[in-house]
Scaffold this active site. Structure first.
Site, mmCIF file in Angstrom:
data_model
loop_
_atom_site.group_PDB
_atom_site.id
_atom_site.type_symbol
_atom_site.label_atom_id
_atom_site.label_comp_id
_atom_site.label_asym_id
_atom_site.label_seq_id
_atom_site.Cartn_x
_atom_site.Cartn_y
_atom_site.Cartn_z
ATOM 1 N N TYR A 147 0.808 -1.219 0.000
ATOM 2 C CA TYR A 147 0.000 0.000 0.000
ATOM 3 C C TYR A 147 0.841 1.268 0.000
ATOM 4 O O TYR A 147 0.306 2.373 -0.070
ATOM 5 C CB TYR A 147 -0.969 -0.006 1.208
ATOM 6 C CG TYR A 147 -2.016 -1.083 1.073
ATOM 7 C CD1 TYR A 147 -1.650 -2.423 1.158
ATOM 8 C CD2 TYR A 147 -3.336 -0.785 0.816
ATOM 9 C CE1 TYR A 147 -2.583 -3.429 1.008
ATOM 10 C CE2 TYR A 147 -4.279 -1.790 0.661
ATOM 11 C CZ TYR A 147 -3.897 -3.104 0.758
ATOM 12 O OH TYR A 147 -4.824 -4.107 0.599
ATOM 13 N N LYS A 198 3.177 -15.186 4.405
ATOM 14 C CA LYS A 198 3.349 -16.146 3.316
ATOM 15 C C LYS A 198 4.869 -16.346 3.165
ATOM 16 O O LYS A 198 5.433 -16.179 2.083
ATOM 17 C CB LYS A 198 2.690 -15.553 2.043
ATOM 18 C CG LYS A 198 2.487 -16.512 0.917
ATOM 19 C CD LYS A 198 1.453 -17.592 1.183
ATOM 20 C CE LYS A 198 1.458 -18.565 0.017
ATOM 21 N NZ LYS A 198 0.924 -19.889 0.382
ATOM 22 N N ASP A 231 -3.020 -18.508 3.514
ATOM 23 C CA ASP A 231 -3.999 -19.379 2.850
ATOM 24 C C ASP A 231 -4.588 -20.370 3.860
ATOM 25 O O ASP A 231 -5.807 -20.607 3.899
ATOM 26 C CB ASP A 231 -3.399 -20.097 1.630
ATOM 27 C CG ASP A 231 -1.991 -20.620 1.876
ATOM 28 O OD1 ASP A 231 -1.394 -20.282 2.915
ATOM 29 O OD2 ASP A 231 -1.477 -21.375 1.025
ATOM 30 N N ASP A 255 -6.185 -6.804 4.838
ATOM 31 C CA ASP A 255 -7.294 -6.270 4.044
ATOM 32 C C ASP A 255 -8.187 -7.420 3.556
ATOM 33 O O ASP A 255 -9.420 -7.371 3.649
ATOM 34 C CB ASP A 255 -6.689 -5.509 2.847
ATOM 35 C CG ASP A 255 -7.719 -4.659 2.123
ATOM 36 O OD1 ASP A 255 -8.891 -4.671 2.511
ATOM 37 O OD2 ASP A 255 -7.337 -3.995 1.137
ATOM 38 N N ASP A 259 -12.291 -9.053 5.198
ATOM 39 C CA ASP A 259 -13.568 -9.167 4.472
ATOM 40 C C ASP A 259 -14.173 -10.548 4.703
ATOM 41 O O ASP A 259 -15.385 -10.694 4.914
ATOM 42 C CB ASP A 259 -13.376 -8.923 2.962
ATOM 43 C CG ASP A 259 -13.676 -7.469 2.587
ATOM 44 O OD1 ASP A 259 -13.399 -6.584 3.425
ATOM 45 O OD2 ASP A 259 -14.182 -7.214 1.473
#
Ligand code: ATP
Length: 362
Positions: A147, A198, A231, A255, A259
């Site tokens: 970002y 990750k 994941d 982010d 959701d």
């Protein structure tokens, strides 16, 4: 100094907390005024100042946020209450970027705190999941990562075009958000901090997160630690949300997973957040965006904004007032006094008014 309170016979002048209100665009302009009226119903010692920054103002005179805006917010306010930014009339979304990302970056609000709590079984899309099974917090690094918008294009517009987008992770940035997560766990009686990355493929950035997480964890012997690739975390959030407690992760993974987390608690309309730098002016906002498709129709769920308001009050030390709001929202959910997205039949205003009346009677 606005009000006198008597403690042990001594009169104290209690200053009101100053809150900057930026409803912004779309449904932000509907849910934030409602949330403000709910906060007012708690009789909290707060004072609101309203700012018209958003697409309308930008289209009128080109202002995104005035040049001294961030400094003024940091110096004059205890907190910022933001709605949402984004409007189809501003295709570049420049105003949203300058105001929202500007607040996060320029005020250095490095910890994005998103509580994920299921209020009623009927709101969760998973089978046989009870409210107690979904009660965790995601802490998203808020000032670094992809970002930061660092990168570039090479041979743009040709078949050989190359695009790079850098993932920036600083020792300072990683350390402070991980430390914040352990402190959050300690302060809130949470038992476990899970760091998600990750690092199996993003070895440099992930390696830094891994090293720092292990180092900081040593300072918090009473708190359990866990690591999961992002994941695997997504799978876990759906399969066994009960196992989750405090999750800390980078800006982009945060982010995305929030959701998914919002879906577990009834959707974007229910989710609250705080953008925090301890000791500085912090900002509180519902997780949802401006939702242009439903804007202006009295359809938006105001609960995410109202719960963000409660989070702000708690942050400002107004715990009893925050609890009144949370209890009223829980009552509304349990009695189906809600908007359509979570199974009710009310409009934005009617739902907020029901909550406000409950708060006034508390
Ligand atoms: P933005 O560009 O500002 O992010 P968006 O529409 O792309 O806006 P969101 O505002 O996050 O993204 O919303 C996506 C969808 O989720 C909306 O179109 C709407 O259907 C639903 N939604 C979001 N917030 C609410 C809410 N408060 N109440 C009801 N539905 C909502």
């Amino acid at each position: 100094m606005d009000e006198d309170r008597c403690r042990s016979g001594i009169l104290f002048a209690v200053p009101k907390k100053k809150i900057a209100v930026v409803p912004g665009d779309g449904i932000g302009k509907e849910v934030i005024p409602q949330a403000v009226s709910v906060i007012e119903a708690t009789a909290a010692l707060v004072e609101f100042t309203h700012f018209d920054w958003g697409a309308d103002r930008f289209l009128k005179d080109g202002t995104t946020i005035p040049a001294d805006g961030f400094q003024m917010l940091a110096q004059n306010f205890d907190a910022i209450f933001l709605g949402a930014l984004g409007d189809p009339r501003v295709s570049s979304n420049i105003h949203a970027k300058e105001i929202l990302l500007g607040m996060r970056f320029k005020l250095d609000l490095y910890a994005n705190v998103r509580p994920v709590k299921l209020l009623d079984e009927g709101l969760c899309p998973l089978k046989n999941v009870k409210p107690d099974d979904v009660d965790f917090v995601v802490i998203r690094e808020n000032t670094e990562g992809v970002y930061m918008d660092m990168g570039g294009l090479f041979k743009q517009g040709t078949p050989d075009e190359v695009a790079t987008q850098e993932d920036i992770n600083t020792r300072k940035g990683v350390e402070r958000v991980i430390r914040f997560s352990f402190e959050y766990a300690k302060r809130n009686g949470r038992k476990k901090v899970l760091m998600s990355d990750k690092s199996n493929v993003m070895t440099y950035a992930g390696g830094l997160w891994q090293r720092v997480f292990k180092e900081i964890a040593k300072e918090y012997a009473d708190i359990q630690t866990q690591h999961m690739y992002v994941d695997a975390l997504c799978l876990q959030m759906v399969r066994d949300p009960e196992s989750l407690d405090v999750i800390v992760t980078n800006n982009m993974f945060g982010d995305i997973v929030t959701d998914l987390a919002a879906a577990l608690q009834g959707g974007l309309g229910m989710a609250a957040s705080g953008n925090i730098h301890p000791g500085r002016t912090s900002m509180f906002e519902p997780v949802h965006g401006s939702a242009p498709a439903i804007a202006g129709k009295n359809m938006a769920n105001p609960m995410g904004a109202i719960l963000s308001g409660a989070m702000m009050l708690r942050h400002l030390g107004l715990t009893a007032e925050a609890e009144k709001i949370e209890a009223a929202v829980l009552g509304a959910v349990q009695q189906k006094k809600t908007t359509v997205d979570v199974g009710g039949a009310m409009g934005t205003r009617e739902c907020a008014e029901w909550i406000r009346d409950r708060v006034s009677q508390a």
